[in-house]
Design a protein around this motif. Sequence first.
Motif, PDB file in Angstrom:
ATOM      1  N   GLY A   1      -1.396  10.840   4.434  1.00  0.00           N
ATOM      2  CA  GLY A   1      -2.029  10.324   5.654  1.00  0.00           C
ATOM      3  C   GLY A   1      -2.177   8.812   5.612  1.00  0.00           C
ATOM      4  O   GLY A   1      -1.939   8.122   6.622  1.00  0.00           O
ATOM      5  N   ILE A   2      -2.543   8.276   4.442  1.00  0.00           N
ATOM      6  CA  ILE A   2      -2.664   6.819   4.300  1.00  0.00           C
ATOM      7  C   ILE A   2      -1.298   6.151   4.441  1.00  0.00           C
ATOM      8  O   ILE A   2      -1.155   5.114   5.110  1.00  0.00           O
ATOM      9  CB  ILE A   2      -3.307   6.475   2.944  1.00  0.00           C
ATOM     10  N   VAL A   3      -0.285   6.758   3.807  1.00  0.00           N
ATOM     11  CA  VAL A   3       1.069   6.202   3.919  1.00  0.00           C
ATOM     12  C   VAL A   3       1.516   6.186   5.374  1.00  0.00           C
ATOM     13  O   VAL A   3       2.110   5.206   5.866  1.00  0.00           O
ATOM     14  CB  VAL A   3       2.046   7.012   3.050  1.00  0.00           C
ATOM     15  N   PHE A   4       1.216   7.267   6.084  1.00  0.00           N
ATOM     16  CA  PHE A   4       1.601   7.347   7.491  1.00  0.00           C
ATOM     17  C   PHE A   4       0.893   6.266   8.307  1.00  0.00           C
ATOM     18  O   PHE A   4       1.517   5.588   9.149  1.00  0.00           O
ATOM     19  CB  PHE A   4       1.260   8.735   8.044  1.00  0.00           C
ATOM     20  N   ASP A   5      -0.399   6.071   8.078  1.00  0.00           N
ATOM     21  CA  ASP A   5      -1.153   5.051   8.816  1.00  0.00           C
ATOM     22  C   ASP A   5      -0.610   3.656   8.542  1.00  0.00           C
ATOM     23  O   ASP A   5      -0.488   2.826   9.464  1.00  0.00           O
ATOM     24  CB  ASP A   5      -2.637   5.113   8.436  1.00  0.00           C
ATOM     25  N   GLU A   6      -0.278   3.365   7.276  1.00  0.00           N
ATOM     26  CA  GLU A   6       0.253   2.039   6.946  1.00  0.00           C
ATOM     27  C   GLU A   6       1.642   1.838   7.550  1.00  0.00           C
ATOM     28  O   GLU A   6       1.986   0.730   7.990  1.00  0.00           O
ATOM     29  CB  GLU A   6       0.313   1.870   5.419  1.00  0.00           C
ATOM     30  N   ALA A   7       2.424   2.898   7.592  1.00  0.00           N
ATOM     31  CA  ALA A   7       3.747   2.797   8.219  1.00  0.00           C
ATOM     32  C   ALA A   7       3.617   2.544   9.723  1.00  0.00           C
ATOM     33  O   ALA A   7       4.365   1.738  10.298  1.00  0.00           O
ATOM     34  CB  ALA A   7       4.549   4.072   7.955  1.00  0.00           C
ATOM     35  N   ARG A   8       2.664   3.200  10.353  1.00  0.00           N
ATOM     36  CA  ARG A   8       2.431   2.959  11.783  1.00  0.00           C
ATOM     37  C   ARG A   8       1.938   1.531  12.007  1.00  0.00           C
ATOM     38  O   ARG A   8       2.283   0.893  13.010  1.00  0.00           O
ATOM     39  CB  ARG A   8       1.404   3.964  12.317  1.00  0.00           C
ATOM     40  N   ARG A   9       1.128   1.036  11.086  1.00  0.00           N
ATOM     41  CA  ARG A   9       0.657  -0.348  11.200  1.00  0.00           C
ATOM     42  C   ARG A   9       1.834  -1.324  11.137  1.00  0.00           C
ATOM     43  O   ARG A   9       1.914  -2.287  11.917  1.00  0.00           O
ATOM     44  CB  ARG A   9      -0.330  -0.635  10.074  1.00  0.00           C
ATOM     45  N   MET A  10       2.772  -1.073  10.223  1.00  0.00           N
ATOM     46  CA  MET A  10       3.966  -1.909  10.149  1.00  0.00           C
ATOM     47  C   MET A  10       4.785  -1.785  11.421  1.00  0.00           C
ATOM     48  O   MET A  10       5.335  -2.785  11.933  1.00  0.00           O
ATOM     49  CB  MET A  10       4.819  -1.511   8.940  1.00  0.00           C
ATOM     50  N   GLU A  11       4.880  -0.585  11.951  1.00  0.00           N
ATOM     51  CA  GLU A  11       5.637  -0.372  13.183  1.00  0.00           C
ATOM     52  C   GLU A  11       5.028  -1.170  14.339  1.00  0.00           C
ATOM     53  O   GLU A  11       5.748  -1.812  15.114  1.00  0.00           O
ATOM     54  CB  GLU A  11       5.675   1.110  13.522  1.00  0.00           C
ATOM     55  N   ARG A  12       3.685  -1.133  14.469  1.00  0.00           N
ATOM     56  CA  ARG A  12       3.022  -1.881  15.540  1.00  0.00           C
ATOM     57  C   ARG A  12       3.263  -3.383  15.388  1.00  0.00           C
ATOM     58  O   ARG A  12       3.488  -4.102  16.370  1.00  0.00           O
ATOM     59  CB  ARG A  12       1.524  -1.588  15.530  1.00  0.00           C
TER      60      ARG A  12
ATOM     61  N   SER B   1       0.828  -1.203   0.000  1.00  0.00           N
ATOM     62  CA  SER B   1       0.000   0.000   0.000  1.00  0.00           C
ATOM     63  C   SER B   1       0.864   1.256   0.000  1.00  0.00           C
ATOM     64  O   SER B   1       0.609   2.210  -0.741  1.00  0.00           O
ATOM     65  CB  SER B   1      -0.919  -0.015   1.219  1.00  0.00           C
ATOM     66  N   ILE B   2       1.925   1.247   0.832  1.00  0.00           N
ATOM     67  CA  ILE B   2       2.818   2.412   0.891  1.00  0.00           C
ATOM     68  C   ILE B   2       3.476   2.654  -0.465  1.00  0.00           C
ATOM     69  O   ILE B   2       3.531   3.789  -0.969  1.00  0.00           O
ATOM     70  CB  ILE B   2       3.880   2.188   1.997  1.00  0.00           C
ATOM     71  N   LEU B   3       3.984   1.582  -1.067  1.00  0.00           N
ATOM     72  CA  LEU B   3       4.654   1.732  -2.363  1.00  0.00           C
ATOM     73  C   LEU B   3       3.688   2.256  -3.418  1.00  0.00           C
ATOM     74  O   LEU B   3       4.051   3.112  -4.245  1.00  0.00           O
ATOM     75  CB  LEU B   3       5.241   0.388  -2.797  1.00  0.00           C
ATOM     76  N   GLY B   4       2.451   1.759  -3.396  1.00  0.00           N
ATOM     77  CA  GLY B   4       1.474   2.204  -4.385  1.00  0.00           C
ATOM     78  C   GLY B   4       1.175   3.693  -4.266  1.00  0.00           C
ATOM     79  O   GLY B   4       1.144   4.424  -5.276  1.00  0.00           O
ATOM     80  N   TYR B   5       0.954   4.173  -3.042  1.00  0.00           N
ATOM     81  CA  TYR B   5       0.626   5.586  -2.859  1.00  0.00           C
ATOM     82  C   TYR B   5       1.840   6.476  -3.125  1.00  0.00           C
ATOM     83  O   TYR B   5       1.698   7.594  -3.630  1.00  0.00           O
ATOM     84  CB  TYR B   5       0.098   5.818  -1.444  1.00  0.00           C
ATOM     85  N   VAL B   6       3.044   5.994  -2.793  1.00  0.00           N
ATOM     86  CA  VAL B   6       4.238   6.792  -3.083  1.00  0.00           C
ATOM     87  C   VAL B   6       4.425   6.945  -4.589  1.00  0.00           C
ATOM     88  O   VAL B   6       4.774   8.028  -5.093  1.00  0.00           O
ATOM     89  CB  VAL B   6       5.474   6.146  -2.429  1.00  0.00           C
ATOM     90  N   GLU B   7       4.202   5.864  -5.337  1.00  0.00           N
ATOM     91  CA  GLU B   7       4.305   5.955  -6.796  1.00  0.00           C
ATOM     92  C   GLU B   7       3.263   6.921  -7.364  1.00  0.00           C
ATOM     93  O   GLU B   7       3.538   7.688  -8.294  1.00  0.00           O
ATOM     94  CB  GLU B   7       4.120   4.563  -7.407  1.00  0.00           C
TER      95      GLU B   7
END
Length: 399
Positions: free
Chosen positions: A212-223, A188-194
């Motif tokens: 905001g979506i990228v940030f949420d997915e990154a936090r999900r990975m962090e958790r 998801s992060i890669l898709g939105y960054v592209e």
Amino acid sequence: MIDELPLRTWLAVAIAAATALVVFLLSRDAQAALAALAGGAALVVIIATIPEESAADDVPDTAPVPDLPSGAIVEAIAEPVLVLRGGRVTIANGAARRLLGDHIVGEDARVAIRHPGAAEHLADGSSQPVDLVGIGTLDQHWQMHAAPIADDARLVHLVDRTGQYAAERMRVDFVANASHELRTPLASILGYVETLADEAGEDPGLRQRFLGIVFDEARRMERLVEDLMSLSRIESEKFRELRTAIDLGAIARETCDTLATTHGDRGVDIRLDLADDLPPVTGDQVQLSQLLHNLIGNAMKYGRAGTPVEVTLESGPQSVCLTVADQGEGIPPEHLPRLTERFYRVDPGRSRSLGGTGLGLAIVKHIVERHRGRLNIASTVGVGTRVMVTLPAAPGALS
């Protein structure tokens, strides 16, 4: 009587006399010869008084060991063992009879074991182990060893490998699930960054939403990574002795205060009830805090908005009992036995949307096990879920 003197005594007399004669011939001194003879006589007396060892004492004990019955030896083995003669079962221990049936004695071994792999293995006469699946129950795994013990006899030993296969399957499933859980937010992060790198990044509103979506997915990975590390750390410390007396009531108050300030409107629904004079428990403060965060956090996420989250601590017989109850949709009974499995979710979509990693209750289970406690989960569909943790009180706390 003279005939009864042992040979060593006569040899001592002869040596004493010869010594005295040699002394007289060399010195021509009768007194010196007599002195030598007297010394020799004393030696003869000493030797004569020493009891002679019996010849039987020199022979090692070679008493024959009575033959042990082979049936009793086989019966003492805990795992299934068969003795075959001419391809038929002549002896089967209790474990083998429980696994294959009492009727197997006298049967052809290929019929008794009832497995194509075993029949082929026994027909080939191979001594290499072979894996068998489905003997006893469909999911049981066995390893069969066969070895010759006489010209026409073989010993067959079945070793239960079910636990090892289950552990390996859990490891493979864990790696696959962890990879999937990490790959999903990463994709998801890669898709939105592209997308942001293209023309969509020029729209401030769209850019802000995507970031905001990228940030949420990154936090999900962090958790997820944090939970994986916590689980690994708890398992590595499983057998480390706990020595610190912990005030579980103080940790519960601190946890409730923290969650009340970080979960918005849902924070005011926490109801904490602490019994007076709670005994301390022996434990790890960080892990017990994590246990409370996970249980209360789950109740806040899955309970209906505006309904209370009840946290109760009370003392029991040499123990402290923690109960966390919510008023939510509840959990169907078929899911309850698997709730503490890693990455198991009753509703995967809802869990992910609420920020769950699928590891919270697995972490709780391992913390409870490390503290020698008990975990019980009860739920009624449409009413809610109640999680109870019982931890032993610190030694001497209730005396």
